[in-house]
Structures are given as structure tokens and as C-alpha cells.
Enzyme design. Structure first.
Site, PDB file in Angstrom:
ATOM      1  CG  ASP A  84      34.468  22.365 -33.274  1.00 42.90           C
ATOM      2  OD1 ASP A  84      34.981  22.779 -34.324  1.00 42.90           O
ATOM      3  OD2 ASP A  84      33.954  21.237 -33.157  1.00 42.90           O
ATOM      4  CB  THR A 105      31.864  19.977 -37.436  1.00 43.51           C
ATOM      5  OG1 THR A 105      31.805  20.884 -38.542  1.00 43.51           O
ATOM      6  CG2 THR A 105      31.379  18.607 -37.883  1.00 43.51           C
ATOM      7  CG  ASP A 114      33.058  17.328 -31.216  1.00 40.28           C
ATOM      8  OD1 ASP A 114      33.641  18.166 -31.940  1.00 40.28           O
ATOM      9  OD2 ASP A 114      32.390  16.384 -31.663  1.00 40.28           O
TER      10      ASP A 114
END
Length: 297
Positions: free
Chosen positions: A7, A9, A190
Site C-alpha cells: 500500500d 499512503t 496499514d
């Protein structure tokens, strides 16, 4: 693992983008009014861009009006009613983007009224991590909901695949497709929108936090902290642990087999055999304990 999906961001970037400017499209309104509407909606979201908007509102010392009937679709946007008006926020089309940045579009009843512009930067050592993984032979790709142009600007010069404009469903599909093609897949994320892909991957790796319990539940590994080099450490230590475990297993089996062979031909009496077997067990346990005292890498 042969393929690693990241991922963007909050995983490879700081995850704390800052609101840099607001473009007001409806000239009858003010920038402060646009920020107030956006902050009222984003107060109900845990997305990093939402936090950037609410933080900007707090810095200007005003409290937005409450939003009602708020609905957020992960990866697509958020909408709700503010003082009876239907307001929505989603990723801005390319025409409204600034070079190298992230932009969100604010609309009222489908009419575009403002664009919010943000900047985000890579974490320290993120490029070093990706370079090290690709040099080690892993296939590395980034899954992001941002525009491809923005992602390409951030990851310029790195040998990785960029999959942009990804919804949570698209992230899941890409992980599933890689697995069906025979790849052993790790997914590193996250956020809540990474949970489906984390669960589908052979191993899900998540940076722990206070707002992503669903991601932690879906993952196989939770990293305490946000230093991206901990991922490299995780890979190194896991391989070392497996190597030590195999050493212990095969050494123990080999020595026990030799001991039993000698005992079968009468060269070792039962008491000696018991002592030797216990010695072998202690030796392999001590060897296995080396994995618990591995140095940081």
C-alpha cells in the site's frame, strides 16, 4: 515469498499528508466556507487525507457544523448532509490536479465547488527498502488509490510496478490474481481498505496503530512501529529462523538415527542411550534458541 504488494499512503509514505491549498470553484463562496464543509464530513473518516483537512480546520480555530447521514465508501469517497445540503468528497479528476500532488473534489448536489490539494512524502529509507527487495529478486508492486501520475512522481527511478486508482476490491483482485498465477504473495498495508488484500495474501503484514484493528486482524504479522526497514528485518529474521529450525530438525533426526543404529547393534547400553538422546535434545534446543537472540539488521 516471491511477490510483495505495498500500500502507498501510510505504508511507504508518511501517511500524514498536509493540505497545501484550496481552489474555490464557486466564486460566490470563500475558502473558509469550503474548508468548513469538508471538515464537517471528514470528521467522520479515519483516512489520512481526512485527518489533514480536520487538522487544517483546527489550525484556523473554527468548529465545523455537524454533518448528518454520513456515508463513506472505502476507496470512493464520503458524503452526507450539512445544514440540509448534500455534500460529497471524492478523488478529483485529472483536470483539477496539481503536478505531483493529491487532490480531492468537494461537491454540493453534484456541482463541483472546491478542490483540496495535498502533499505527501516517502518515509525515510523507503527507496532503500524497495531497492534492496528488488535486488534480492522479489517482484515489488505498489497498490494505491491515487492517480498513476502522482504515484510515478513519488516512486520515480524505482524498479517496481504501480497499480493506481485501486479500490479495496481491486487490491484484493490483484493479490488473488498473483496467487492464481503461482506467486507466493506478501501484502504490506496499514489501513482499513487494505484488510481484504491482507487477508487474501499468503502473508499479510501490517503496521500497527490505533485505528486499523480490522487490518491487524486480517494480517499474519503486525509490525510495532512505522519504520519501513522493519519489513526488511522481518524478511531476514524469518528466513534465519526457518534455517535454524531446519538445522535443529535434521541434525536431531540424524544424530538420533546414528545413535539408534549403534544401540541396535549393542554398542550402546540403554542408560547410555538415554543420556545420549537427552544430550541430542538439549543440543538442538540450544541451537534453536539462537533465533531468539538474532541481532537487528
Amino acid at each position: 515469498i516471491t511477490t510483495i504488494f505495498f500500500d502507498k499512503t501510510g505504508t511507504l509514505t508518511l501517511g500524514a499528508p498536509k493540505l497545501t491549498s484550496v481552489t474555490v470553484l464557486d466564486t460566490t463562496r470563500t475558502e473558509l466556507e469550503m474548508l468548513s464543509l469538508a471538515a464537517a464530513l471528514e470528521f467522520h473518516s479515519i483516512h489520512p487525507l481526512a485527518r489533514a483537512i480536520t487538522t487544517a480546520a483546527k489550525e484556523r480555530n473554527f468548529t465545523p457544523a455537524p454533518a448528518e447521514e454520513v456515508t463513506e465508501v472505502l476507496g470512493k469517497g464520503i458524503s452526507g448532509r450539512i445544514e440540509g445540503r448534500l455534500i460529497s468528497i471524492k478523488q478529483a479528476p485529472t483536470v483539477h490536479h496539481k503536478e505531483g500532488g493529491i487532490s480531492l473534489l468537494l461537491s454540493e448536489r453534484g456541482t463541483e465547488i472546491a478542490v483540496f490539494h495535498f502533499d505527501d512524502v516517502l518515509k525515510d529509507n523507503a527507496k532503500k527498502l524497495i531497492t534492496g527487495l528488488t535486488d534480492a529478486g522479489y517482484k515489488v508492486a505498489v497498490l494505491t488509490g491515487d492517480r498513476k501520475e502522482h504515484a510515478e512522481t513519488i516512486f520515480a527511478g524505482l524498479a517496481l510496478k504501480i497499480c493506481a486508482d485501486c479500490t479495496p476490491e481491486e487490491k484484493y483482485r490483484l493479490v488473488d490474481e498473483a496467487k492464481r498465477n503461482g506467486e507466493k504473495v506478501a501484502m504490506v498495508g496499514d489501513g482499513l481498505n487494505d484488510a481484504p488484500a491482507l487477508a487474501r495474501a499468503d502473508i499479510g503484514i501490517v503496521f500497527s496503530g490505533t485505528e486499523n484493528s480490522a487490518s491487524i486482524d486480517a494480517a499474519g504479522v503486525a509490525i510495532l512501529g512505522h519504520d519501513v526497514m522493519l519489513i526488511r528485518e522481518l524478511f531476514t529474521l524469518s528466513k534465519r529462523s526457518v534455517r535454524i529450525a531446519n538445522q535443529s530438525v535434521y541434525t536431531g533426526i540424524g544424530l538420533s538415527t546414528i545413535g539408534m543404529t549403534f544401540a541396535a547393534f549393542g554398542f550402546i547400553v540403554p542408560v547410555e542411550g538415554a543420556v545420549i538422546q537427552e544430550s541430542i535434545d538439549v543440543a538442538v534446543i540450544v541451537n534453536a534458541l539462537r533465533s531468539a537472540f538474532a541481532p537487528r539488521v
